[in-house]
Structure formats: C-alpha cells, structure tokens
Design a protein around this motif. Sequence first.
Motif, PDB file in Angstrom:
ATOM      1  N   VAL A 163     -35.778  44.904  46.478  1.00  0.00           N
ATOM      2  CA  VAL A 163     -34.265  44.715  47.280  1.00  0.00           C
ATOM      3  C   VAL A 163     -34.111  45.880  48.165  1.00  0.00           C
ATOM      4  CG1 VAL A 163     -31.929  44.375  47.112  1.00  0.00           C
ATOM      5  CG2 VAL A 163     -33.392  43.055  45.652  1.00  0.00           C
ATOM      6  N   HIS A 164     -34.523  47.031  47.782  1.00  0.00           N
ATOM      7  CA  HIS A 164     -34.137  48.139  48.682  1.00  0.00           C
ATOM      8  C   HIS A 164     -35.235  48.322  49.746  1.00  0.00           C
ATOM      9  CE1 HIS A 164     -31.365  49.994  45.931  1.00  0.00           C
ATOM     10  NE2 HIS A 164     -30.908  50.714  46.692  1.00  0.00           N
ATOM     11  N   MET A 165     -36.336  47.776  49.457  1.00  0.00           N
ATOM     12  CA  MET A 165     -37.383  47.611  50.639  1.00  0.00           C
ATOM     13  C   MET A 165     -36.995  46.530  51.627  1.00  0.00           C
ATOM     14  SD  MET A 165     -41.213  48.136  49.089  1.00  0.00           S
ATOM     15  CE  MET A 165     -41.532  46.408  49.027  1.00  0.00           C
ATOM     16  N   ILE A 166     -36.449  45.395  51.151  1.00  0.00           N
ATOM     17  CA  ILE A 166     -35.896  44.225  52.056  1.00  0.00           C
ATOM     18  C   ILE A 166     -34.725  44.929  52.850  1.00  0.00           C
ATOM     19  CG2 ILE A 166     -34.820  42.088  52.004  1.00  0.00           C
ATOM     20  CD1 ILE A 166     -36.536  41.521  49.600  1.00  0.00           C
ATOM     21  N   ASN A 167     -33.854  45.690  52.180  1.00  0.00           N
ATOM     22  CA  ASN A 167     -32.687  46.389  52.741  1.00  0.00           C
ATOM     23  C   ASN A 167     -33.248  47.174  54.216  1.00  0.00           C
ATOM     24  OD1 ASN A 167     -29.933  46.918  53.211  1.00  0.00           O
ATOM     25  ND2 ASN A 167     -30.022  48.652  51.936  1.00  0.00           N
ATOM     26  N   PHE A 168     -34.438  47.971  53.998  1.00  0.00           N
ATOM     27  CA  PHE A 168     -34.661  49.017  54.678  1.00  0.00           C
ATOM     28  C   PHE A 168     -35.293  48.204  55.980  1.00  0.00           C
ATOM     29  CE2 PHE A 168     -38.175  51.445  56.364  1.00  0.00           C
ATOM     30  CZ  PHE A 168     -37.567  52.689  56.872  1.00  0.00           C
ATOM     31  N   VAL A 169     -36.060  47.053  55.757  1.00  0.00           N
ATOM     32  CA  VAL A 169     -36.701  46.575  56.785  1.00  0.00           C
ATOM     33  C   VAL A 169     -35.599  45.794  57.716  1.00  0.00           C
ATOM     34  CG1 VAL A 169     -38.328  44.712  57.360  1.00  0.00           C
ATOM     35  CG2 VAL A 169     -39.000  46.441  55.658  1.00  0.00           C
ATOM     36  N   LEU A 170     -34.860  45.137  56.971  1.00  0.00           N
ATOM     37  CA  LEU A 170     -33.883  44.278  57.733  1.00  0.00           C
ATOM     38  C   LEU A 170     -32.846  45.137  58.422  1.00  0.00           C
ATOM     39  CD1 LEU A 170     -32.841  41.312  55.250  1.00  0.00           C
ATOM     40  CD2 LEU A 170     -34.388  41.372  57.417  1.00  0.00           C
TER      41      LEU A 170
END
Length: 64
Positions: free
Chosen positions: A14-21
């Motif tokens: 979820v933190h990776m998705i948050n960073f990318v978005l």
Amino acid sequence: MQYIMTFVWSFILVHMINFVLMSLGGGQALHLATASLLSVIFAVLVILISMTLPDDPVPHHSEH
C-alpha cells in the motif's frame, strides 16, 4: 506468523502504491498516516477473505 506477514506485506504494497500514485499526481505530498490506515484495512480484508475460503480439497469425479 501468517497474520504478521500479511500486515507487513500489505504495509509495503500500500505504501508503494501510495508513493507511485502521489508521484504521478503532480508531485503531491505523501500522506503516510492515510496509507498506513489503508494498509491495515487491506490486511484485515485479506485475512477475513482467507478465513471464509474452505480448506477442504476438491473431490475428484471418481469419488462422487
């Protein structure tokens, strides 16, 4: 141990998705508290889904 690893992996993903978005969204600020809350919710949903799935093996046609 599987519950701990579920929380660890959901936190990471979820933190990776948050960073990318947030990076694609025009350089907005990262909201780590929101991502952490979403990762806990995601982990609980995954655990609940895994508890509802049956563990019994699927019978073959010859066993009917």
